[in-house]
Design an enzyme around this catalytic site. Structure first.
Site, PDB file in Angstrom:
ATOM      1  N   ASN A   1      -2.114  17.704 -21.533  1.00 25.13           N
ATOM      2  CA  ASN A   1      -2.398  16.634 -22.491  1.00 25.13           C
ATOM      3  C   ASN A   1      -2.427  17.127 -23.935  1.00 25.13           C
ATOM      4  OD1 ASN A   1      -2.779  14.504 -20.543  1.00 25.13           O
ATOM      5  ND2 ASN A   1      -4.739  15.445 -20.015  1.00 25.13           N
TER       6      ASN A   1
ATOM      7  N   GLU B   1      -5.903  16.188 -11.722  1.00 28.64           N
ATOM      8  CA  GLU B   1      -6.325  16.414 -13.105  1.00 28.64           C
ATOM      9  C   GLU B   1      -7.837  16.584 -13.248  1.00 28.64           C
ATOM     10  OE1 GLU B   1      -4.851  14.843 -17.490  1.00 28.64           O
ATOM     11  OE2 GLU B   1      -4.662  13.516 -15.773  1.00 28.64           O
TER      12      GLU B   1
ATOM     13  N   HIS C   1      -1.340  14.950 -26.839  1.00 29.69           N
ATOM     14  CA  HIS C   1      -1.278  13.577 -26.343  1.00 29.69           C
ATOM     15  C   HIS C   1      -2.508  12.742 -26.682  1.00 29.69           C
ATOM     16  CE1 HIS C   1       2.083  15.234 -24.202  1.00 29.69           C
ATOM     17  NE2 HIS C   1       2.353  14.090 -23.605  1.00 29.69           N
TER      18      HIS C   1
ATOM     19  N   LYS D   1       2.215  11.348 -11.289  1.00 32.93           N
ATOM     20  CA  LYS D   1       1.491  10.326 -12.047  1.00 32.93           C
ATOM     21  C   LYS D   1       2.380   9.097 -12.179  1.00 32.93           C
ATOM     22  CE  LYS D   1      -1.723  12.750 -15.137  1.00 32.93           C
ATOM     23  NZ  LYS D   1      -2.043  12.999 -16.563  1.00 32.93           N
TER      24      LYS D   1
ATOM     25  N   HIS E   1       8.103   8.366 -27.443  1.00 30.50           N
ATOM     26  CA  HIS E   1       6.951   9.140 -26.989  1.00 30.50           C
ATOM     27  C   HIS E   1       6.935  10.537 -27.615  1.00 30.50           C
ATOM     28  CE1 HIS E   1       3.842  10.649 -24.314  1.00 30.50           C
ATOM     29  NE2 HIS E   1       4.644  11.627 -23.922  1.00 30.50           N
TER      30      HIS E   1
ATOM     31  N   LYS F   1       5.510  22.709 -15.570  1.00 36.31           N
ATOM     32  CA  LYS F   1       4.824  21.464 -15.209  1.00 36.31           C
ATOM     33  C   LYS F   1       4.463  21.456 -13.727  1.00 36.31           C
ATOM     34  CE  LYS F   1       3.609  16.993 -15.498  1.00 36.31           C
ATOM     35  NZ  LYS F   1       4.416  15.880 -15.981  1.00 36.31           N
TER      36      LYS F   1
ATOM     37  N   HIS G   1      -1.010   9.811 -28.239  1.00 38.11           N
ATOM     38  CA  HIS G   1      -1.046   8.532 -27.523  1.00 38.11           C
ATOM     39  C   HIS G   1      -1.686   7.439 -28.381  1.00 38.11           C
ATOM     40  CE1 HIS G   1      -0.504   9.618 -22.964  1.00 38.11           C
ATOM     41  NE2 HIS G   1       0.633   9.498 -23.613  1.00 38.11           N
TER      42      HIS G   1
ATOM     43  N   ARG H   1       0.812  -1.226   0.000  1.00 45.21           N
ATOM     44  CA  ARG H   1       0.000   0.000   0.000  1.00 45.21           C
ATOM     45  C   ARG H   1       0.842   1.272   0.000  1.00 45.21           C
ATOM     46  NH1 ARG H   1      -3.603  -3.040   3.609  1.00 45.21           N
ATOM     47  NH2 ARG H   1      -5.443  -3.643   2.390  1.00 45.21           N
TER      48      ARG H   1
ATOM     49  N   ARG I   1      -4.834  20.869 -15.099  1.00 47.87           N
ATOM     50  CA  ARG I   1      -3.783  19.908 -15.421  1.00 47.87           C
ATOM     51  C   ARG I   1      -4.055  19.213 -16.757  1.00 47.87           C
ATOM     52  NH1 ARG I   1      -0.673  15.566 -11.461  1.00 47.87           N
ATOM     53  NH2 ARG I   1       0.695  14.756 -13.091  1.00 47.87           N
TER      54      ARG I   1
ATOM     55  N   GLU J   1       8.133  17.639 -25.291  1.00 47.18           N
ATOM     56  CA  GLU J   1       7.387  18.048 -24.106  1.00 47.18           C
ATOM     57  C   GLU J   1       7.724  19.487 -23.724  1.00 47.18           C
ATOM     58  OE1 GLU J   1       4.984  16.534 -22.793  1.00 47.18           O
ATOM     59  OE2 GLU J   1       5.198  14.404 -23.242  1.00 47.18           O
TER      60      GLU J   1
END
Length: 350
Positions: free
Chosen positions: A226, A218, A229, A128, A248, A208, A233, A106, A222, A170
């Site tokens: 994206n 998000e 992306h 993230k 990427h 960032k 993606h 956990r 935030r 980025e």
């Protein structure tokens, strides 16, 4: 949270000396084991026992099978909840290592030491963590901050050009969504190398981090991170599913071009800004061949994007150089038109 390391890594050693960790586990891939781990171990001053965990490089390793192997190794080595995981690597390592650490028992503490431009400016920042599910990018993960991020810019000197260029995408994105001056500084770089980008890294990191601090989970702003992306993606996932992965940043560059055109088609930016943005991205990134991908294949992935709600595709689109809107919904026809615009760029360049 973000510390720029000096040559003897004294800030990292100070951090370790003031905390009560039981053991250290350093996660690397084959590349960072060879090129970056010696610098870390050569400057590490601690009496704590440590173990090296190594995985193969590449996005295709960022899956539940690899995570399970790492959980098993931590269990076999009797890692307790005071063990520290050090993620030494690029985006795959920081995403994967953060996910494994945040879920093992956990949650155990972890720090990120990014070694690529992509991970320094983007992947290691923001809390993230995640792995891919089948060929869907980052579909399983957590929001968990690392204890600290330590950045050693000299690691960039170990990067192949393509990896440096991947991370640069980025940085360009950060300028487009939040800081026009940053964008202008970046597009004036004539030779893309470590020396040229290092002076601009902190600005990208600050952009960032500022966005993340406003909206950790998000829910709103935030989402602007994206930009590029959503389509990017999808293309990255399709390439991965065909056994022909692309970096990427290459996919994000393609996504930014396509979504810039979509921003223009939606009346959010002028034709002049659209042309300026696309031409400057093209300066650094070659055309990405998507001729084998049908619109239906792309839309299947767009519909399953984790940012969507109510089966509606949510885009983050720029509303000017240095500003961005989010949760913007476009027609399927409009999206297809912008994808077709990108396909025709190859014809125009021939």
């Amino acid at each position: 949270m973000i510390t720029i390391l000096n040559d003897n890594f004294s800030q990292l050693n100070d951090f370790l000396s003031t905390r009560s960790f039981s053991k250290i586990f350093i996660l690397v891939d084959e590349n960072t084991h060879e090129y970056c781990l010696p610098a870390l171990l050569g400057n590490l001053e601690t009496d704590l026992a440590f173990e090296i965990l190594e995985i193969e490089p590449g996005e295709e390793m960022k899956n539940i099978q690899t995570a399970n192997q790492l959980w098993e190794i931590l269990t076999e080595m009797q890692a307790d909840r005071k063990a520290l995981v050090i993620n030494l690597g690029g985006g795959v390592i920081t995403d994967m290592g953060g996910f494994v650490a945040s879920t093992y028992k956990r949650g155990v503490p972890f720090i990120n030491i990014p070694t690529t431009l992509l991970s320094m400016c983007d992947a290691s920042i923001g809390g993230k963590t995640g792995i891919d599910l089948m060929h869907y990018k980052n579909m399983v993960g957590t929001f968990t901050f690392p204890e600290q991020i330590f950045v050693y810019p000299k690691f960039l000197e170990t990067l192949p050009y393509k990896e440096l260029r991947s991370g640069f995408a980025e940085m360009l994105k950060h300028g487009l969504i939040a800081d026009k001056k940053h964008w202008e500084n970046l597009i004036n770089i004539s030779k893309l190398d470590a020396d040229a980008v290092v002076p601009h890294i902190e600005t990208s990191m600050e952009i960032k981090q500022d966005v993340v601090q406003q909206d950790f989970q998000e829910k709103n702003i935030r989402k602007t991170l994206n930009f590029g992306h959503t389509i990017g993606h999808a293309i990255e996932s399709l390439c991965l599913s065909q056994g022909n992965p692309v970096l990427h940043g290459e996919a994000v560059a393609m996504g930014m071009i396509t979504e810039t055109h979509l921003s223009f088609a939606e009346g959010l930016i002028s034709e002049e800004d659209c042309t300026i943005i696309i031409e400057n991205i093209q300066k650094y990134y070659p055309y990405l061949d998507i001729s084998d991908f049908k619109d239906e294949d792309i839309f299947e992935l767009l519909i399953n994007d984790k940012k969507n709600t109510d089966n509606k595709i949510n885009f983050s689109l720029i509303s000017g150089i240095g500003s961005c809107t989010f949760d913007y919904q476009c027609s399927k026809k409009g999206i297809a038109s912008s994808i077709e615009f990108y396909r025709k760029l190859n014809d125009a360049s021939m």
